[in-house]
Write a protein that holds these residues in place. Structure first.
Motif, PDB file in Angstrom:
ATOM      1  N   GLU A  47     -92.704  63.323 -58.910  1.00  0.00           N
ATOM      2  CA  GLU A  47     -91.685  64.386 -59.013  1.00  0.00           C
ATOM      3  C   GLU A  47     -90.299  63.836 -58.709  1.00  0.00           C
ATOM      4  O   GLU A  47     -89.330  64.163 -59.384  1.00  0.00           O
ATOM      5  CB  GLU A  47     -91.984  65.551 -58.045  1.00  0.00           C
ATOM      6  CG  GLU A  47     -93.181  66.385 -58.409  1.00  0.00           C
ATOM      7  CD  GLU A  47     -94.480  65.835 -57.823  1.00  0.00           C
ATOM      8  OE1 GLU A  47     -94.434  64.897 -56.983  1.00  0.00           O
ATOM      9  OE2 GLU A  47     -95.542  66.334 -58.221  1.00  0.00           O
ATOM     10  N   TYR A  48     -90.225  62.966 -57.681  1.00  0.00           N
ATOM     11  CA  TYR A  48     -88.947  62.378 -57.299  1.00  0.00           C
ATOM     12  C   TYR A  48     -88.390  61.522 -58.436  1.00  0.00           C
ATOM     13  O   TYR A  48     -87.231  61.661 -58.825  1.00  0.00           O
ATOM     14  CB  TYR A  48     -89.108  61.537 -56.026  1.00  0.00           C
ATOM     15  CG  TYR A  48     -87.865  60.772 -55.647  1.00  0.00           C
ATOM     16  CD1 TYR A  48     -86.803  61.410 -55.021  1.00  0.00           C
ATOM     17  CD2 TYR A  48     -87.744  59.414 -55.931  1.00  0.00           C
ATOM     18  CE1 TYR A  48     -85.651  60.719 -54.673  1.00  0.00           C
ATOM     19  CE2 TYR A  48     -86.598  58.714 -55.590  1.00  0.00           C
ATOM     20  CZ  TYR A  48     -85.554  59.367 -54.971  1.00  0.00           C
ATOM     21  OH  TYR A  48     -84.414  58.690 -54.642  1.00  0.00           O
ATOM     22  N   HIS A  49     -89.241  60.666 -59.002  1.00  0.00           N
ATOM     23  CA  HIS A  49     -88.780  59.772 -60.075  1.00  0.00           C
ATOM     24  C   HIS A  49     -88.390  60.561 -61.324  1.00  0.00           C
ATOM     25  O   HIS A  49     -87.394  60.237 -61.979  1.00  0.00           O
ATOM     26  CB  HIS A  49     -89.836  58.706 -60.382  1.00  0.00           C
ATOM     27  CG  HIS A  49     -90.015  57.743 -59.239  1.00  0.00           C
ATOM     28  ND1 HIS A  49     -89.063  56.827 -58.887  1.00  0.00           N
ATOM     29  CD2 HIS A  49     -91.026  57.589 -58.350  1.00  0.00           C
ATOM     30  CE1 HIS A  49     -89.468  56.140 -57.831  1.00  0.00           C
ATOM     31  NE2 HIS A  49     -90.670  56.586 -57.482  1.00  0.00           N
ATOM     32  N   ALA A  50     -89.148  61.599 -61.642  1.00  0.00           N
ATOM     33  CA  ALA A  50     -88.820  62.431 -62.807  1.00  0.00           C
ATOM     34  C   ALA A  50     -87.489  63.148 -62.587  1.00  0.00           C
ATOM     35  O   ALA A  50     -86.651  63.215 -63.502  1.00  0.00           O
ATOM     36  CB  ALA A  50     -89.926  63.449 -63.059  1.00  0.00           C
ATOM     37  N   ALA A  51     -87.273  63.665 -61.383  1.00  0.00           N
ATOM     38  CA  ALA A  51     -86.028  64.365 -61.081  1.00  0.00           C
ATOM     39  C   ALA A  51     -84.841  63.410 -61.128  1.00  0.00           C
ATOM     40  O   ALA A  51     -83.772  63.757 -61.647  1.00  0.00           O
ATOM     41  CB  ALA A  51     -86.121  65.038 -59.706  1.00  0.00           C
ATOM     42  N   ARG A  52     -85.012  62.186 -60.608  1.00  0.00           N
ATOM     43  CA  ARG A  52     -83.927  61.194 -60.654  1.00  0.00           C
ATOM     44  C   ARG A  52     -83.590  60.815 -62.096  1.00  0.00           C
ATOM     45  O   ARG A  52     -82.432  60.651 -62.451  1.00  0.00           O
ATOM     46  CB  ARG A  52     -84.315  59.928 -59.864  1.00  0.00           C
ATOM     47  CG  ARG A  52     -84.372  60.110 -58.358  1.00  0.00           C
ATOM     48  CD  ARG A  52     -83.020  60.365 -57.780  1.00  0.00           C
ATOM     49  NE  ARG A  52     -82.124  59.279 -58.112  1.00  0.00           N
ATOM     50  CZ  ARG A  52     -81.098  58.909 -57.408  1.00  0.00           C
ATOM     51  NH1 ARG A  52     -80.808  59.537 -56.307  1.00  0.00           N
ATOM     52  NH2 ARG A  52     -80.330  57.918 -57.796  1.00  0.00           N
ATOM     53  N   GLU A  53     -84.623  60.685 -62.926  1.00  0.00           N
ATOM     54  CA  GLU A  53     -84.400  60.357 -64.339  1.00  0.00           C
ATOM     55  C   GLU A  53     -83.642  61.487 -65.031  1.00  0.00           C
ATOM     56  O   GLU A  53     -82.695  61.251 -65.772  1.00  0.00           O
ATOM     57  CB  GLU A  53     -85.743  60.111 -65.029  1.00  0.00           C
ATOM     58  CG  GLU A  53     -85.587  59.581 -66.436  1.00  0.00           C
ATOM     59  CD  GLU A  53     -86.924  59.222 -67.073  1.00  0.00           C
ATOM     60  OE1 GLU A  53     -87.044  59.424 -68.285  1.00  0.00           O
ATOM     61  OE2 GLU A  53     -87.826  58.750 -66.357  1.00  0.00           O
ATOM     62  N   GLN A  54     -84.054  62.718 -64.746  1.00  0.00           N
ATOM     63  CA  GLN A  54     -83.380  63.876 -65.332  1.00  0.00           C
ATOM     64  C   GLN A  54     -81.932  63.946 -64.844  1.00  0.00           C
ATOM     65  O   GLN A  54     -81.030  64.265 -65.614  1.00  0.00           O
ATOM     66  CB  GLN A  54     -84.135  65.152 -64.964  1.00  0.00           C
ATOM     67  CG  GLN A  54     -83.737  66.325 -65.812  1.00  0.00           C
ATOM     68  CD  GLN A  54     -84.594  67.554 -65.526  1.00  0.00           C
ATOM     69  OE1 GLN A  54     -85.288  67.628 -64.517  1.00  0.00           O
ATOM     70  NE2 GLN A  54     -84.519  68.512 -66.422  1.00  0.00           N
ATOM     71  N   GLN A  55     -81.713  63.598 -63.579  1.00  0.00           N
ATOM     72  CA  GLN A  55     -80.353  63.588 -63.043  1.00  0.00           C
ATOM     73  C   GLN A  55     -79.485  62.585 -63.815  1.00  0.00           C
ATOM     74  O   GLN A  55     -78.335  62.867 -64.134  1.00  0.00           O
ATOM     75  CB  GLN A  55     -80.374  63.222 -61.558  1.00  0.00           C
ATOM     76  CG  GLN A  55     -78.987  63.234 -60.933  1.00  0.00           C
ATOM     77  CD  GLN A  55     -79.003  62.812 -59.475  1.00  0.00           C
ATOM     78  OE1 GLN A  55     -79.753  61.912 -59.094  1.00  0.00           O
ATOM     79  NE2 GLN A  55     -78.184  63.452 -58.665  1.00  0.00           N
ATOM     80  N   GLY A  56     -80.057  61.442 -64.146  1.00  0.00           N
ATOM     81  CA  GLY A  56     -79.324  60.436 -64.925  1.00  0.00           C
ATOM     82  C   GLY A  56     -78.920  60.965 -66.292  1.00  0.00           C
ATOM     83  O   GLY A  56     -77.795  60.750 -66.741  1.00  0.00           O
ATOM     84  N   PHE A  57     -79.843  61.669 -66.950  1.00  0.00           N
ATOM     85  CA  PHE A  57     -79.536  62.254 -68.263  1.00  0.00           C
ATOM     86  C   PHE A  57     -78.428  63.300 -68.153  1.00  0.00           C
ATOM     87  O   PHE A  57     -77.492  63.321 -68.952  1.00  0.00           O
ATOM     88  CB  PHE A  57     -80.774  62.898 -68.894  1.00  0.00           C
ATOM     89  CG  PHE A  57     -81.790  61.914 -69.397  1.00  0.00           C
ATOM     90  CD1 PHE A  57     -81.439  60.879 -70.253  1.00  0.00           C
ATOM     91  CD2 PHE A  57     -83.120  62.016 -69.010  1.00  0.00           C
ATOM     92  CE1 PHE A  57     -82.376  59.971 -70.724  1.00  0.00           C
ATOM     93  CE2 PHE A  57     -84.069  61.109 -69.459  1.00  0.00           C
ATOM     94  CZ  PHE A  57     -83.694  60.090 -70.321  1.00  0.00           C
ATOM     95  N   ILE A  58     -78.529  64.166 -67.145  1.00  0.00           N
ATOM     96  CA  ILE A  58     -77.528  65.224 -66.961  1.00  0.00           C
ATOM     97  C   ILE A  58     -76.158  64.624 -66.674  1.00  0.00           C
ATOM     98  O   ILE A  58     -75.159  65.020 -67.283  1.00  0.00           O
ATOM     99  CB  ILE A  58     -77.961  66.201 -65.838  1.00  0.00           C
ATOM    100  CG1 ILE A  58     -79.135  67.053 -66.322  1.00  0.00           C
ATOM    101  CG2 ILE A  58     -76.801  67.092 -65.389  1.00  0.00           C
ATOM    102  CD1 ILE A  58     -79.792  67.881 -65.235  1.00  0.00           C
ATOM    103  N   GLU A  59     -76.096  63.654 -65.765  1.00  0.00           N
ATOM    104  CA  GLU A  59     -74.810  63.030 -65.431  1.00  0.00           C
ATOM    105  C   GLU A  59     -74.223  62.304 -66.641  1.00  0.00           C
ATOM    106  O   GLU A  59     -73.016  62.343 -66.872  1.00  0.00           O
ATOM    107  CB  GLU A  59     -74.951  62.086 -64.234  1.00  0.00           C
ATOM    108  CG  GLU A  59     -75.308  62.774 -62.932  1.00  0.00           C
ATOM    109  CD  GLU A  59     -74.322  63.854 -62.509  1.00  0.00           C
ATOM    110  OE1 GLU A  59     -73.115  63.710 -62.728  1.00  0.00           O
ATOM    111  OE2 GLU A  59     -74.789  64.883 -61.949  1.00  0.00           O
ATOM    112  N   GLY A  60     -75.090  61.675 -67.435  1.00  0.00           N
ATOM    113  CA  GLY A  60     -74.626  60.999 -68.651  1.00  0.00           C
ATOM    114  C   GLY A  60     -74.046  61.979 -69.650  1.00  0.00           C
ATOM    115  O   GLY A  60     -72.997  61.727 -70.260  1.00  0.00           O
TER     116      GLY A  60
END
Length: 159
Positions: A47-60
């Motif tokens: 869950e943590y890794h998926a959320a961090r990946e999603q955060q990267g997409f959103i920030e991008g």
């Protein structure tokens, strides 16, 4: 720096997406990361890794939208008065001279193009073939599925 053309409606849609990302998605993902962190060991915490990946997409996406809006040249299509000639922002109704099918497209900026909504990029081959032509003109176009002949049935400039 080259300023990319964009319709007023397209700029507004991008501003709304940017606002949603900043006020809804960013806080949601920050909470998801905090919640996943609370579960302990981060190495095997999917869950943590998926959320961090999603955060990267959103920030991008936020950075992409901010850059696009800061360099866009917003063109108020309603203020253009080219008559029946096709320029940026025109909504064009085309009739396929072979099949008789009609399609309607609006010529918009690269970032707001969405073929499913009938929005074609000003830099697309079809838009380049249309620019400068007028209502009633016929033209040939090399489509991905072969050469097509179209007649320009109507040209309008929505607000």
């Amino acid at each position: 720096m080259k300023r990319a053309p964009m319709t007023r409606k397209g700029a507004e849609r991008l501003r709304q997406e940017l606002e949603r990302l900043k006020t809804v998605e960013r806080p949601r993902i920050i909470n998801a990361i905090a919640e996943a962190r609370a579960h302990g060991d981060l190495k095997e915490n999917a869950e943590y890794h998926a959320a961090r990946e999603q955060q990267g997409f959103i920030e991008g996406r936020i950075k992409e939208l901010e850059a696009a809006l800061s360099t866009a040249e917003v063109i108020d299509v309603a203020r253009l008065s080219p008559g029946s000639r096709i320029v940026f922002g025109a909504t064009v109704e085309l009739e396929d001279e072979e099949s008789g099918d009609t399609v309607t497209y609006q010529i918009v900026g690269d970032l707001e193009a969405d073929i499913k909504q009938g929005l074609i990029s000003v830099s697309s081959p079809l838009a380049r073939a249309l620019i400068g032509k007028s209502e009633g003109d016929s033209f040939d176009f090399q489509a991905p599925n072969g050469r097509r002949s179209y007649e320009i049935v109507a040209v309008s400039y929505p607000d």
